[in-house]
Design a protein around this motif. Structure first.
Motif, PDB file in Angstrom:
ATOM      1  N   LEU A 202       0.832  -1.202   0.000  1.00 14.39           N
ATOM      2  CA  LEU A 202       0.000   0.000   0.000  1.00 14.39           C
ATOM      3  C   LEU A 202       0.869   1.254   0.000  1.00 14.39           C
ATOM      4  CD1 LEU A 202      -3.072   0.432  -0.001  1.00 14.39           C
ATOM      5  CD2 LEU A 202      -2.939   0.748   2.484  1.00 14.39           C
ATOM      6  N   ALA A 203       1.945   1.212   0.748  1.00 20.41           N
ATOM      7  CA  ALA A 203       2.857   2.355   0.788  1.00 20.41           C
ATOM      8  C   ALA A 203       3.502   2.591  -0.575  1.00 20.41           C
ATOM      9  CB  ALA A 203       3.921   2.140   1.858  1.00 20.41           C
ATOM     10  N   TRP A 204       3.892   1.506  -1.229  1.00 15.86           N
ATOM     11  CA  TRP A 204       4.493   1.643  -2.565  1.00 15.86           C
ATOM     12  C   TRP A 204       3.503   2.254  -3.557  1.00 15.86           C
ATOM     13  CZ3 TRP A 204       9.318   1.950  -3.531  1.00 15.86           C
ATOM     14  CH2 TRP A 204      10.251   1.235  -2.799  1.00 15.86           C
ATOM     15  N   ILE A 205       2.244   1.863  -3.454  1.00 19.15           N
ATOM     16  CA  ILE A 205       1.223   2.443  -4.337  1.00 19.15           C
ATOM     17  C   ILE A 205       1.089   3.939  -4.065  1.00 19.15           C
ATOM     18  CG2 ILE A 205      -1.246   2.470  -4.874  1.00 19.15           C
ATOM     19  CD1 ILE A 205      -1.263  -0.550  -4.351  1.00 19.15           C
TER      20      ILE A 205
ATOM     21  N   ALA B  98      -6.718   4.421 -11.622  1.00 13.77           N
ATOM     22  CA  ALA B  98      -6.759   3.897 -10.257  1.00 13.77           C
ATOM     23  C   ALA B  98      -5.563   4.380  -9.440  1.00 13.77           C
ATOM     24  CB  ALA B  98      -6.798   2.368 -10.292  1.00 13.77           C
ATOM     25  N   VAL B  99      -4.381   4.320 -10.020  1.00 13.68           N
ATOM     26  CA  VAL B  99      -3.169   4.715  -9.286  1.00 13.68           C
ATOM     27  C   VAL B  99      -3.100   6.228  -9.104  1.00 13.68           C
ATOM     28  CG1 VAL B  99      -0.650   4.798  -9.392  1.00 13.68           C
ATOM     29  CG2 VAL B  99      -1.854   2.679  -9.955  1.00 13.68           C
ATOM     30  N   ILE B 100      -3.428   6.975 -10.162  1.00  6.04           N
ATOM     31  CA  ILE B 100      -3.232   8.424 -10.114  1.00  6.04           C
ATOM     32  C   ILE B 100      -4.357   9.129  -9.356  1.00  6.04           C
ATOM     33  CG2 ILE B 100      -3.082  10.502 -11.536  1.00  6.04           C
ATOM     34  CD1 ILE B 100      -1.696   8.794 -13.670  1.00  6.04           C
ATOM     35  N   TYR B 101      -5.603   8.719  -9.580  1.00  4.89           N
ATOM     36  CA  TYR B 101      -6.729   9.457  -9.010  1.00  4.89           C
ATOM     37  C   TYR B 101      -7.384   8.783  -7.801  1.00  4.89           C
ATOM     38  CZ  TYR B 101      -6.581  12.657 -12.948  1.00  4.89           C
ATOM     39  OH  TYR B 101      -6.172  13.606 -13.855  1.00  4.89           O
ATOM     40  N   LEU B 102      -7.475   7.463  -7.822  1.00  6.06           N
ATOM     41  CA  LEU B 102      -8.191   6.786  -6.750  1.00  6.06           C
ATOM     42  C   LEU B 102      -7.286   6.440  -5.569  1.00  6.06           C
ATOM     43  CD1 LEU B 102     -10.472   4.380  -8.830  1.00  6.06           C
ATOM     44  CD2 LEU B 102     -10.801   6.793  -8.253  1.00  6.06           C
ATOM     45  N   ALA B 103      -6.019   6.137  -5.853  1.00  8.23           N
ATOM     46  CA  ALA B 103      -5.111   5.721  -4.785  1.00  8.23           C
ATOM     47  C   ALA B 103      -4.877   6.801  -3.722  1.00  8.23           C
ATOM     48  CB  ALA B 103      -3.779   5.277  -5.387  1.00  8.23           C
ATOM     49  N   PRO B 104      -4.728   8.087  -4.075  1.00 12.65           N
ATOM     50  CA  PRO B 104      -4.420   9.063  -3.019  1.00 12.65           C
ATOM     51  C   PRO B 104      -5.408   9.079  -1.855  1.00 12.65           C
ATOM     52  CG  PRO B 104      -3.935  10.015  -5.146  1.00 12.65           C
ATOM     53  CD  PRO B 104      -4.606   8.699  -5.411  1.00 12.65           C
ATOM     54  N   PRO B 105      -6.714   9.234  -2.062  1.00  8.75           N
ATOM     55  CA  PRO B 105      -7.593   9.238  -0.886  1.00  8.75           C
ATOM     56  C   PRO B 105      -7.661   7.882  -0.193  1.00  8.75           C
ATOM     57  CG  PRO B 105      -8.890   9.312  -2.908  1.00  8.75           C
ATOM     58  CD  PRO B 105      -7.467   9.512  -3.296  1.00  8.75           C
ATOM     59  N   VAL B 106      -7.597   6.796  -0.977  1.00  7.29           N
ATOM     60  CA  VAL B 106      -7.667   5.464  -0.384  1.00  7.29           C
ATOM     61  C   VAL B 106      -6.445   5.210   0.500  1.00  7.29           C
ATOM     62  CG1 VAL B 106      -7.612   2.986  -0.875  1.00  7.29           C
ATOM     63  CG2 VAL B 106      -9.124   4.498  -2.197  1.00  7.29           C
ATOM     64  N   THR B 107      -5.273   5.535   0.001  1.00  5.79           N
ATOM     65  CA  THR B 107      -4.051   5.287   0.782  1.00  5.79           C
ATOM     66  C   THR B 107      -3.939   6.230   1.973  1.00  5.79           C
ATOM     67  OG1 THR B 107      -2.807   6.689  -0.770  1.00  5.79           O
ATOM     68  CG2 THR B 107      -2.753   4.307  -1.148  1.00  5.79           C
ATOM     69  N   LEU B 108      -4.462   7.437   1.843  1.00  7.33           N
ATOM     70  CA  LEU B 108      -4.452   8.342   3.000  1.00  7.33           C
ATOM     71  C   LEU B 108      -5.298   7.763   4.127  1.00  7.33           C
ATOM     72  CD1 LEU B 108      -3.957  10.993   4.508  1.00  7.33           C
ATOM     73  CD2 LEU B 108      -5.893  11.984   3.240  1.00  7.33           C
ATOM     74  N   VAL B 109      -6.522   7.364   3.814  1.00 10.11           N
ATOM     75  CA  VAL B 109      -7.414   6.821   4.839  1.00 10.11           C
ATOM     76  C   VAL B 109      -6.871   5.511   5.391  1.00 10.11           C
ATOM     77  CG1 VAL B 109      -9.725   5.901   5.253  1.00 10.11           C
ATOM     78  CG2 VAL B 109      -9.437   7.963   3.869  1.00 10.11           C
ATOM     79  N   ALA B 110      -6.391   4.644   4.476  1.00  7.41           N
ATOM     80  CA  ALA B 110      -5.865   3.350   4.922  1.00  7.41           C
ATOM     81  C   ALA B 110      -4.604   3.531   5.764  1.00  7.41           C
ATOM     82  CB  ALA B 110      -5.574   2.465   3.715  1.00  7.41           C
TER      83      ALA B 110
ATOM     84  N   LEU C  51      -3.814   6.075   7.646  1.00  6.66           N
ATOM     85  CA  LEU C  51      -4.188   6.549   8.977  1.00  6.66           C
ATOM     86  C   LEU C  51      -4.790   5.421   9.804  1.00  6.66           C
ATOM     87  CD1 LEU C  51      -5.769  10.009   8.049  1.00  6.66           C
ATOM     88  CD2 LEU C  51      -3.550   9.595   9.154  1.00  6.66           C
ATOM     89  N   ALA C  52      -5.633   4.601   9.168  1.00  6.56           N
ATOM     90  CA  ALA C  52      -6.277   3.509   9.899  1.00  6.56           C
ATOM     91  C   ALA C  52      -5.276   2.447  10.322  1.00  6.56           C
ATOM     92  CB  ALA C  52      -7.372   2.884   9.037  1.00  6.56           C
ATOM     93  N   LEU C  53      -4.302   2.151   9.471  1.00  4.96           N
ATOM     94  CA  LEU C  53      -3.323   1.103   9.750  1.00  4.96           C
ATOM     95  C   LEU C  53      -2.079   1.633  10.450  1.00  4.96           C
ATOM     96  CD1 LEU C  53      -3.543  -0.793   6.338  1.00  4.96           C
ATOM     97  CD2 LEU C  53      -4.603  -1.443   8.520  1.00  4.96           C
ATOM     98  N   LYS C  54      -2.053   2.942  10.701  1.00  2.92           N
ATOM     99  CA  LYS C  54      -0.915   3.597  11.357  1.00  2.92           C
ATOM    100  C   LYS C  54       0.368   3.389  10.550  1.00  2.92           C
ATOM    101  CE  LYS C  54      -2.980   3.335  15.945  1.00  2.92           C
ATOM    102  NZ  LYS C  54      -2.804   2.879  17.361  1.00  2.92           N
ATOM    103  N   GLU C  55       0.258   3.626   9.248  1.00  2.00           N
ATOM    104  CA  GLU C  55       1.422   3.586   8.355  1.00  2.00           C
ATOM    105  C   GLU C  55       1.698   5.018   7.898  1.00  2.00           C
ATOM    106  OE1 GLU C  55       1.060   0.890   5.099  1.00  2.00           O
ATOM    107  OE2 GLU C  55       0.540  -0.838   6.357  1.00  2.00           O
ATOM    108  N   PRO C  56       2.623   5.705   8.557  1.00  3.14           N
ATOM    109  CA  PRO C  56       2.844   7.130   8.261  1.00  3.14           C
ATOM    110  C   PRO C  56       3.314   7.392   6.831  1.00  3.14           C
ATOM    111  CG  PRO C  56       4.530   6.277   9.747  1.00  3.14           C
ATOM    112  CD  PRO C  56       3.466   5.238   9.656  1.00  3.14           C
ATOM    113  N   VAL C  57       4.132   6.515   6.277  1.00  2.00           N
ATOM    114  CA  VAL C  57       4.605   6.717   4.904  1.00  2.00           C
ATOM    115  C   VAL C  57       3.423   6.662   3.926  1.00  2.00           C
ATOM    116  CG1 VAL C  57       6.031   5.767   3.053  1.00  2.00           C
ATOM    117  CG2 VAL C  57       6.916   5.848   5.396  1.00  2.00           C
ATOM    118  N   THR C  58       2.573   5.652   4.126  1.00  2.00           N
ATOM    119  CA  THR C  58       1.401   5.503   3.257  1.00  2.00           C
ATOM    120  C   THR C  58       0.495   6.721   3.354  1.00  2.00           C
ATOM    121  OG1 THR C  58       1.465   3.105   3.560  1.00  2.00           O
ATOM    122  CG2 THR C  58      -0.578   4.045   2.717  1.00  2.00           C
TER     123      THR C  58
END
Length: 416
Positions: free
Chosen positions: A4-7, A320-332, A334-341
């Motif tokens: 997820l962080a790599w994405i 998916a990578v350019i437009y959908l990933a940013p909000p998904v990875t931000l929320v995920a 924060l939820a998973l406590k992955e600061p890089v992601t």
């Protein structure tokens, strides 16, 4: 780092490239280039292809008839088999508003391998060339006598190709010709400001222009050393000589995305082209429902991908990578406590939002729509997939009762 962080990092890298390396596509300050009035004003023929446009014609055609142009100009209105009285209405409006001389012609059904619009454009151009000195309208004959034929040759020097739903300010033609003459351009095109009134138009229309500029950065279009070429079909001023040199519209007769095909043909033929946003050219066509906008986008989306399944898969992955990933990875993140992601996803979303703000300002829309761009991108992804599905069901590229086939199949079977 997790997958997820790599994405998220990949999405951030993509947005940094788009921000700095994609021709500053997000800027909206590219309007008509510097221009001065020419010593002599060339003869211009305005070609208007129209099919079942009676609902918008009263708001658009009078603006063409009222053009304040110092030289000789005339309108060839091509009624492409309308069933709603479009041609009759055009004649009635011309009689009522006077102004520029207008002739209504009808080309009949397009032959195999031609789209209806390009067949209508071809007929309009041919009529303008052949009938420039054989006016049937008394007002046109009177106007023709006022000009020196050495200064105003029989064939028009420029063609203004404009759609039936486009309204022009009175100085639109004057400004286009001045820009073309001053800059030595063979093609000058303005992307008309589309109507934004309904909720769906507010959500989708500015994004449509934003995505178009991202695919065809306007600054790259004008570059003589770049291969990028595009135009906005609603408003294209084209030098007749450049059209003949490029063999258009015959060489692009099957193109569903005809404006981009036209600009590409002119640029390949050595012509100089320019594309920018318009301030005084507006589309009056309403798209009040999501279904209306869906059809507008989906009818040509798969054609944009050259009907290639691999390009479709790449486009879906890219959105998916350019437009959908940013909000998904931000929320995920924060939820998973992955600061890089979370940090990479949030930064990518922030850049996306910032680049969309100028387009929202141009369309005079609330800036709070900017963070919603991922949702709009998801709608465009679904429209693109639907375009492919309709194509394989034999209903792709359908518009106003006609369905157009892939170019490599157009010669083998008649258009429907």
């Amino acid at each position: 780092m997790s997958a997820l962080a790599w994405i998220a990092v990949l999405s951030l890298a993509a947005w940094l490239w788009l921000l700095l390396g994609q021709g500053l596509f997000w800027r909206t300050d590219l309007r008509l280039p510097p221009r001065r009035e020419p010593a002599d004003w060339p003869f211009v023929c305005i070609v208007v292809p129209a099919r079942d446009e009676a609902s918008v014609l009263r708001r658009s055609l009078p603006s063409l008839l009222a053009q304040d142009y110092p030289g000789r100009a005339e309108i060839v209105f091509v009624d492409d088999g309308s069933s709603d009285g479009t041609g009759r209405l055009a004649r009635a409006l011309a009689d009522r508003h006077r102004g520029l001389p207008l002739t209504v012609v009808s080309p009949g059904e397009p032959p195999t391998g031609w789209t209806g619009k390009l067949w209508a454009v071809r007929h309009g151009i041919a009529y303008a060339r052949a009938a420039a000195d054989r006016k049937t309208d008394p007002r046109a004959r009177a106007a023709a006598r006022e000009y020196d034929r050495d200064t105003y040759p029989q064939a028009p020097e420029y063609l203004l190709l404009t759609d039936a739903d486009i309204a022009h300010e009175p100085d639109s033609l004057r400004e286009l010709v001045a820009a073309a003459r001053t800059g030595g351009y063979d093609l000058v095109s303005q992307m008309a400001r589309l109507r934004v009134a309904s909720v769906w138009e507010q959500l989708i229309v500015p994004a449509f222009v934003y995505f178009f500029a991202q695919l065809y950065p306007f600054r790259w279009v004008a570059g003589a050393r770049t291969r990028t070429a595009a135009a906005a079909g609603g408003c294209v001023l084209l030098r007749t000589e450049a059209a003949e040199r490029a063999g258009v519209p015959d060489t692009i007769r099957h193109a569903v995305i005809d404006d981009v095909a036209l600009a590409s043909a002119v640029k390949r033929g050595g012509g100089r082209i320019w594309l920018g946003l318009a301030d005084r050219v507006d589309s009056v066509r309403p798209y009040p429902r999501l279904a209306d906008l869906w059809q507008m986008v989906s009818r040509s989306a798969y054609a944009q991908l050259r009907h290639n399944p691999l390009l479709l898969l790449g486009t879906v992955a890219g959105i998916a990578v350019i437009y959908l990933a940013p909000p998904v990875t931000l929320v995920a993140g924060l939820a998973l406590k992955e600061p890089v992601t979370a940090t990479a996803g949030g930064a990518a979303w922030l850049i996306m939002t910032a680049t969309y703000l100028p387009m929202l300002r141009y369309y005079r829309q609330t800036l709070w729509l900017a963070p919603l761009l991922p949702g709009t991108a998801l709608l465009y992804l679904l429209m693109t997939v639907d375009s492919a599905v309709q194509h394989y069901r034999g209903r792709g590229a359908a518009w106003k009762g006609r369905t157009y086939k892939r170019p490599d199949r157009a010669e083998a079977a008649p258009d429907q």
